[in-house]
Design a protein around this motif. Structure first.
Motif, mmCIF file in Angstrom:
data_model
loop_
_atom_site.group_PDB
_atom_site.id
_atom_site.type_symbol
_atom_site.label_atom_id
_atom_site.label_comp_id
_atom_site.label_asym_id
_atom_site.label_seq_id
_atom_site.Cartn_x
_atom_site.Cartn_y
_atom_site.Cartn_z
ATOM 1 N N VAL A 112 0.866 -1.415 -0.020
ATOM 2 C CA VAL A 112 0.285 -0.036 0.074
ATOM 3 C C VAL A 112 0.607 1.143 0.224
ATOM 4 O O VAL A 112 1.506 1.186 0.848
ATOM 5 N N LYS A 113 0.320 2.093 -1.344
ATOM 6 C CA LYS A 113 1.109 3.113 -0.955
ATOM 7 C C LYS A 113 1.007 4.399 -0.639
ATOM 8 O O LYS A 113 -0.286 4.244 0.135
ATOM 9 N N PRO A 114 1.839 5.450 0.440
ATOM 10 C CA PRO A 114 1.643 6.063 1.403
ATOM 11 C C PRO A 114 0.029 7.345 0.835
ATOM 12 O O PRO A 114 -0.474 7.683 1.114
ATOM 13 N N ALA A 115 0.563 7.928 -0.858
ATOM 14 C CA ALA A 115 0.403 8.033 -1.360
ATOM 15 C C ALA A 115 -2.054 8.223 -1.428
ATOM 16 O O ALA A 115 -2.680 8.407 -0.686
ATOM 17 N N GLU A 116 -1.970 6.906 -1.475
ATOM 18 C CA GLU A 116 -2.993 5.670 -1.026
ATOM 19 C C GLU A 116 -3.644 6.062 0.391
ATOM 20 O O GLU A 116 -4.643 5.955 0.559
ATOM 21 N N LEU A 117 -2.898 5.550 1.498
ATOM 22 C CA LEU A 117 -3.152 5.240 2.569
ATOM 23 C C LEU A 117 -3.183 7.221 2.856
ATOM 24 O O LEU A 117 -4.447 7.249 3.614
ATOM 25 N N ASP A 118 -2.886 8.382 2.312
ATOM 26 C CA ASP A 118 -3.421 9.248 2.779
ATOM 27 C C ASP A 118 -5.104 9.586 2.108
ATOM 28 O O ASP A 118 -5.599 10.319 2.815
ATOM 29 N N LEU A 119 -5.186 9.312 0.813
ATOM 30 C CA LEU A 119 -6.353 9.620 0.382
ATOM 31 C C LEU A 119 -7.246 8.636 1.458
ATOM 32 O O LEU A 119 -9.111 8.969 1.225
ATOM 33 N N ALA A 120 -7.447 7.971 1.590
ATOM 34 C CA ALA A 120 -8.174 6.616 3.017
ATOM 35 C C ALA A 120 -8.156 6.965 3.776
ATOM 36 O O ALA A 120 -9.255 7.878 4.946
ATOM 37 N N ASP A 121 -6.789 8.170 4.732
ATOM 38 C CA ASP A 121 -7.508 9.142 5.347
ATOM 39 C C ASP A 121 -8.794 10.299 5.095
ATOM 40 O O ASP A 121 -9.001 10.455 6.218
ATOM 41 N N THR A 122 -7.868 10.705 4.570
ATOM 42 C CA THR A 122 -8.717 12.068 3.964
ATOM 43 C C THR A 122 -10.048 11.422 4.316
ATOM 44 O O THR A 122 -11.385 12.360 4.002
ATOM 45 N N LEU A 123 -10.361 10.730 3.295
ATOM 46 C CA LEU A 123 -12.266 9.608 2.780
ATOM 47 C C LEU A 123 -12.340 9.529 4.323
ATOM 48 O O LEU A 123 -13.873 9.699 5.098
ATOM 49 N N MET A 124 -11.459 9.174 5.823
ATOM 50 C CA MET A 124 -11.933 8.547 6.903
ATOM 51 C C MET A 124 -12.475 9.952 7.767
ATOM 52 O O MET A 124 -13.993 10.150 7.783
ATOM 53 N N GLU A 125 -11.868 11.612 6.948
ATOM 54 C CA GLU A 125 -11.865 12.754 7.729
ATOM 55 C C GLU A 125 -13.333 13.384 7.062
ATOM 56 O O GLU A 125 -13.742 13.736 8.075
ATOM 57 N N THR A 126 -13.256 13.050 5.839
ATOM 58 C CA THR A 126 -14.632 13.437 5.512
ATOM 59 C C THR A 126 -15.431 12.632 5.514
ATOM 60 O O THR A 126 -16.722 13.718 6.029
ATOM 61 N N LEU A 127 -15.647 11.486 6.118
ATOM 62 C CA LEU A 127 -17.211 10.631 5.905
ATOM 63 C C LEU A 127 -17.925 11.848 7.612
ATOM 64 O O LEU A 127 -18.284 11.603 8.704
ATOM 65 N N GLY A 128 -16.254 11.247 8.103
ATOM 66 C CA GLY A 128 -16.439 11.964 9.855
ATOM 67 C C GLY A 128 -16.803 10.683 10.734
ATOM 68 O O GLY A 128 -16.626 10.191 10.337
ATOM 69 N N GLU A 129 -17.470 11.971 12.034
ATOM 70 C CA GLU A 129 -17.972 10.683 13.112
ATOM 71 C C GLU A 129 -19.605 10.810 13.123
ATOM 72 O O GLU A 129 -19.722 11.083 12.013
ATOM 73 N N VAL A 130 -20.195 9.706 13.790
ATOM 74 C CA VAL A 130 -21.307 9.661 13.830
ATOM 75 C C VAL A 130 -22.122 9.728 14.866
ATOM 76 O O VAL A 130 -22.107 8.413 15.913
ATOM 77 N N ASP A 131 -23.164 10.059 15.579
ATOM 78 C CA ASP A 131 -24.100 9.460 16.828
ATOM 79 C C ASP A 131 -24.761 8.292 16.929
ATOM 80 O O ASP A 131 -25.642 8.684 15.858
ATOM 81 N N ILE A 132 -23.993 7.367 16.902
ATOM 82 C CA ILE A 132 -24.338 5.227 17.064
ATOM 83 C C ILE A 132 -26.016 5.904 17.630
ATOM 84 O O ILE A 132 -26.558 4.921 16.646
ATOM 85 N N SER A 133 -26.271 6.151 18.009
ATOM 86 C CA SER A 133 -28.266 6.421 18.609
ATOM 87 C C SER A 133 -29.108 7.004 17.361
ATOM 88 O O SER A 133 -29.914 6.774 17.170
#
Length: 386
Positions: A184-205
């Protein structure tokens, strides 16, 4: 709420009479099996092989089948006579940190309530001790014909019991992970991190079962004789990933659009036209990551700049006025300082002339006084001579 087990919590020499209640419930819609040809219901009947007739539940017991197929009957009395302290007791073995529990071991959850007023104080003691320590209790108990492992923790003002699988009941994940060696290339990990940040958090309730709601609507439509209007959902395409970078960027763009963030299409398309080589793809991904993160922070910066704008304008005006006033004051201070020698020169000459005049006056007065004295002497001498 009906209890499903009665017993005691054994906390050292402290005994707490308790009742066990289910902590969860199943909201799934249950179906019956039918004969598709005529709609007849399929039923399962418990039949005795020897008599070949259905048997009532009260006549059914349990038995152990050995390797030869022989059945060894086991009665409730046999189970109750087992020399185990956990038969009717939840025996606390130790107190540990919850992080030491593997989530794979977690099973059903139950609430433990007191059985009678006598258990109120020891129950509260155990609850407060668990709260203060920040730990969970590991206990053993017998339930439904077998000894089980459990974890006690505090939920609000109640002690909850989570059934745990025994360590040897958790399978090893051998052979499950991909066998192919990939990098896994560092650039791919960076994009995955950005996707995680974009999706953000959620209130499971706030999450709910969409499938259950759709199923209820389907059942209601069928019962009313109407034809369901809902179109079948799109089936996911194959699991083949042609271009991981493109899939990640498209995922980020979709996530941003679903959250109503502007500039998602432009940001995700930032690197679509680029070098197809490995190095070019990595540079393209890095550029996309930086642009996406920059656009994510831009609204906050704009808002902060908008808030600061009026204050900045006012401050600039004030600063300009101050600078103008300072310049004028400096000019005013400099002008007298420059003219001061010129003004001082006539004043000094005037003072010198005045002093000279005074000196001249004094000399003239002294001369007159001397003349007067000489005249007086002469007159006195003449008088004396006569």
């Amino acid at each position: 709420m009906r209890s499903i087990w009665n017993g005691n919590i054994s906390f050292g020499l402290v005994s707490i009479p308790i009742k066990m209640y289910p902590a969860t419930e199943d909201h799934s819609i249950s179906f019956r099996q039918i004969h598709t040809r005529d709609g007849g219901r399929i039923r399962y009947r418990k039949v005795c092989e020897l008599e070949d007739k259905p048997i009532e539940s009260g006549e059914i017991g349990r038995a152990y089948e050995d390797a030869d197929g022989a059945l060894v009957p086991i009665t409730d009395e046999d189970l109750a006579a087992l020399p185990l302290p956990t038969t009717h007791t939840l025996e606390i073995e130790a107190f540990i940190s919850a992080s030491e529990i593997d989530p794979l071991q977690l099973g059903d959850a139950y609430y433990l309530g007191t059985s009678g007023a006598a258990g109120a104080k020891p129950y509260t003691l155990l609850r407060e001790a668990l709260k203060r320590s920040g730990k969970v209790a590991i206990a053993k108990y017998a339930h439904r014909g077998r000894e089980r492992l459990g974890m006690l923790r505090v939920v609000g003002d109640t002690i909850a019991l989570h059934r745990l699988l025994w360590p040897d009941e958790v399978r090893e994940p051998a052979g499950v992970a991909p066998k192919e060696k990939v990098t896994v290339k560092p650039a791919e990990l960076d994009l995955a991190d950005t996707l995680m940040e974009t999706l953000g958090e959620v209130d499971i309730s706030e999450l709910h079962d969409d499938y259950h709601e759709a199923l209820e609507e389907l059942v209601a439509a069928k019962m009313s004789g109407a034809t369901p209007a809902a179109e079948p959902g799109e089936r996911p395409s194959g699991a083949q990933v042609v271009d991981l970078m493109a899939a990640l960027k498209e995922s980020v763009r979709s996530a941003r659009q679903s959250r109503g963030e502007e500039g998602a299409g432009e940001a995700a398309a930032a690197g679509e036209a680029g070098d197809a080589s490995e190095g070019g793809a990595e540079e393209e991904a890095e550029a996309t990551v930086h642009e996406l993160r920059g656009r994510k922070k831009a609204p906050a910066k704009k808002a902060a700049a908008a808030k600061k704008a009026p204050a900045a304008v006012a401050e600039k005006k004030t600063a300009g006025a101050r600078r103008g006033g300072t310049k004028a004051a400096k000019a005013a201070e400099k002008e007298p300082a420059e003219k001061e020698p010129a003004e001082k020169e006539p004043a000094e000459k005037g003072a010198a002339k005045a002093a000279a005049k005074r000196a001249g006056g004094k000399k003239a007065a002294a001369k007159k006084s001397a003349a007067k004295k000489a005249t007086a002497k002469k007159q006195t001498g003449k008088r004396t001579a006569s």
